[in-house]
Enzyme design. Structure first.
Site, PDB file in Angstrom:
ATOM      1  N   LYS A  45       0.845  -1.202   0.000  1.00  0.00           N
ATOM      2  CA  LYS A  45       0.000   0.000   0.000  1.00  0.00           C
ATOM      3  C   LYS A  45       0.878   1.249   0.000  1.00  0.00           C
ATOM      4  O   LYS A  45       2.076   1.166   0.269  1.00  0.00           O
ATOM      5  CB  LYS A  45      -0.926  -0.018   1.211  1.00  0.00           C
ATOM      6  CG  LYS A  45      -0.220   0.005   2.550  1.00  0.00           C
ATOM      7  CD  LYS A  45      -1.217  -0.214   3.682  1.00  0.00           C
ATOM      8  CE  LYS A  45      -0.504  -0.329   5.011  1.00  0.00           C
ATOM      9  NZ  LYS A  45      -0.991   0.582   6.009  1.00  0.00           N
ATOM     10  N   ARG A 144      -9.555   1.060  15.217  1.00  0.00           N
ATOM     11  CA  ARG A 144      -9.534   1.634  13.869  1.00  0.00           C
ATOM     12  C   ARG A 144     -10.571   0.874  13.052  1.00  0.00           C
ATOM     13  O   ARG A 144     -11.673   0.667  13.516  1.00  0.00           O
ATOM     14  CB  ARG A 144      -8.098   1.533  13.315  1.00  0.00           C
ATOM     15  CG  ARG A 144      -7.785   2.474  12.191  1.00  0.00           C
ATOM     16  CD  ARG A 144      -6.316   2.457  11.781  1.00  0.00           C
ATOM     17  NE  ARG A 144      -5.898   1.193  11.162  1.00  0.00           N
ATOM     18  CZ  ARG A 144      -4.706   0.990  10.602  1.00  0.00           C
ATOM     19  NH1 ARG A 144      -3.804   1.951  10.605  1.00  0.00           N
ATOM     20  NH2 ARG A 144      -4.403  -0.168  10.065  1.00  0.00           N
ATOM     21  N   TYR A 272      17.618  30.120   5.186  1.00  0.00           N
ATOM     22  CA  TYR A 272      16.630  30.977   5.844  1.00  0.00           C
ATOM     23  C   TYR A 272      16.950  31.153   7.321  1.00  0.00           C
ATOM     24  O   TYR A 272      17.200  30.182   8.034  1.00  0.00           O
ATOM     25  CB  TYR A 272      15.232  30.362   5.726  1.00  0.00           C
ATOM     26  CG  TYR A 272      14.679  30.356   4.320  1.00  0.00           C
ATOM     27  CD1 TYR A 272      14.449  31.548   3.635  1.00  0.00           C
ATOM     28  CD2 TYR A 272      14.387  29.159   3.686  1.00  0.00           C
ATOM     29  CE1 TYR A 272      13.925  31.537   2.351  1.00  0.00           C
ATOM     30  CE2 TYR A 272      13.874  29.142   2.399  1.00  0.00           C
ATOM     31  CZ  TYR A 272      13.642  30.338   1.736  1.00  0.00           C
ATOM     32  OH  TYR A 272      13.138  30.324   0.458  1.00  0.00           O
ATOM     33  N   MET A 320      12.582  24.278   0.356  1.00  0.00           N
ATOM     34  CA  MET A 320      11.574  23.497  -0.379  1.00  0.00           C
ATOM     35  C   MET A 320      12.212  22.583  -1.425  1.00  0.00           C
ATOM     36  O   MET A 320      11.856  21.414  -1.542  1.00  0.00           O
ATOM     37  CB  MET A 320      10.577  24.444  -1.057  1.00  0.00           C
ATOM     38  CG  MET A 320       9.385  23.731  -1.664  1.00  0.00           C
ATOM     39  SD  MET A 320       8.238  24.847  -2.493  1.00  0.00           S
ATOM     40  CE  MET A 320       7.498  25.694  -1.132  1.00  0.00           C
TER      41      MET A 320
END
Ligand SMILES: Cc1ncc(COP(=O)(O)O)c(C=O)c1O
Length: 380
Positions: A45, A144, A272, A320
């Site tokens: 998965k 769950r 940064y 990023m």
């Protein structure tokens, strides 16, 4: 000309290398240590925990895994489109609008509520075929997905009256990773009680499964007809105490190359907020990877990479798309040099466990977080 005929767009050298032979080795190792009669549902998965579902499913299918486990129907359909013929279990169930296609593609549903039975029977009738055998999920203590123990009797009676074939009764362990065997045993007792309900109602023989990697490795009583390992197939154990139980090979390395190098004076602020300031005249290298790729910003100041066989620190905030490393102690480093974010280089290794610890998370989340901009490349 159709856009399909255009050559693939060349991509930057940041990639996840995934070894098919490591996956096959890990499956063989699991088979070696598991009770002989146990069949394996290879959990693929979430794009095979970020490793690339098609690539991993092909490796597992070639090694004759018994089943593949996906979370959602669309993952199973994608595997069928890639030519995978292995039985596929949809662990989180199949949504009603997906049923027709899912049945056509021979996906096996996990069911966990009475409300799922009529749409399933209706979809089977539309196809003019038999209702597919389902795996019934019991919530034995995970809180769950699954029928609560008190709901099992009503569900089983309805399934019996509707002629729904049950291939397995299953559950999921909440505390196998932590090694709290008492809780796992209590969950198993609740599964046993649910199994008895189905048997007492006269259901033909069916299978059971509830073990993930941790339970499969250290709780033989949790290894029923089937087990559902995920992490072990990718070469990792979920807790250090399990490392001696099995000899696994990490399947994924995450690599990139140096994009730019510069010399800067002492006291130079990096990235940064200037969180990192050079203590001496230094060499900085810029890497084409960032938090948009899953190289998590929360690892800032706590993680290293390998360059020229040497461990060097990430310098300043991970951004990023770019990350800066301090290569002052690797003076031979050049633009284009290979850099390892996860994996081996020379004598050293950066592990996914290191990244997870630095990010305050678990290896599962690091793997799943490697973004879609990072190609998964199959290697031997
Ligand atoms: C229902 C289910 N089964 C099996 C697994 C596999 O667990 P592991 O990767 O720890 O073996 C998972 C993982 O999240 C799961 O959700």
């Amino acid at each position: 000309m159709s856009s399909d005929l255009r050559p693939a767009v060349p991509v930057r050298p940041t990639r996840a290398l995934v070894s098919a032979s490591a996956i096959a080795h890990n499956l063989a190792e699991l088979r070696r240590v598991l009770p002989r009669a146990t069949s394996i549902i290879g959990v693929v998965k979430a794009d095979a925990y970020g490793h690339g579902a098609v690539l991993v499913a092909r490796a597992l299918a070639a090694a004759r895994v018994d089943w593949l486990g996906v979370a959602v129907a669309e993952e199973g359909i994608a595997l069928r489109e890639a030519g995978i013929q292995t039985p596929i279990l949809v662990l989180d169930g199949i949504f009603e609008p997906q049923l027709d296609l899912a049945l056509q593609e021979r996906l096996t549903p996990v069911v966990f509520s009475e409300a799922q039975l009529a749409p399933l029977a209706a979809a089977a009738a539309r196809r003019g075929g038999r209702i597919p055998a389902v795996h019934v999920k019991i919530d034995t203590g995970m809180g769950r997905l699954g029928l609560l123990p008190g709901e099992v009797g009503g569900f089983a009676a309805l399934a019996r009256s509707m002629g729904i074939p049950v291939a397995a009764v299953m559950s999921h362990l909440a505390n196998a990773d932590t090694g709290d065997e008492e809780t796992s045993r209590a969950q198993m007792a609740r599964l046993d009680a649910a199994v008895k309900v189905f048997r007492d109602l006269g259901f033909p023989p069916f299978e059971q499964h509830l073990a993930n990697t941790a339970a499969a490795l250290e709780m033989p009583e949790a290894c029923r007809a089937l087990v559902r390992p995920g992490l072990a197939l990718y070469g990792h154990v979920p807790a250090p105490r399990l490392a001696d139980k099995v000899r696994l090979r990490p399947a994924l390395s995450w690599v990139t190359e140096i994009l730019q190098i510069k010399r800067v004076p002492a006291g130079y602020p990096v990235s940064y907020g200037g969180l990192y300031r050079t203590a001496r005249p230094s060499s900085l290298a810029v890497l084409p990877v960032g938090y948009a790729d899953g190289y998590r910003r929360s690892m800032t100041g706590r993680i290293a990479v390998l360059v020229r066989g040497r461990r060097v620190p990430v310098a300043g905030a991970i951004t990023m798309d770019l990350t800066i490393i301090d290569v002052t102690d690797a003076p031979a480093a050049r633009v284009g040099d290979p850099v390892v974010l996860i994996g081996r280089q020379g004598e050293d290794e950066i592990t996914v466990q290191e990244l997870a610890a630095a990010a305050g998370t678990i290896p599962y989340e690091i793997f799943c977080g490697i973004g879609p901009r990072v190609p998964r490349v199959g290697v031997p």
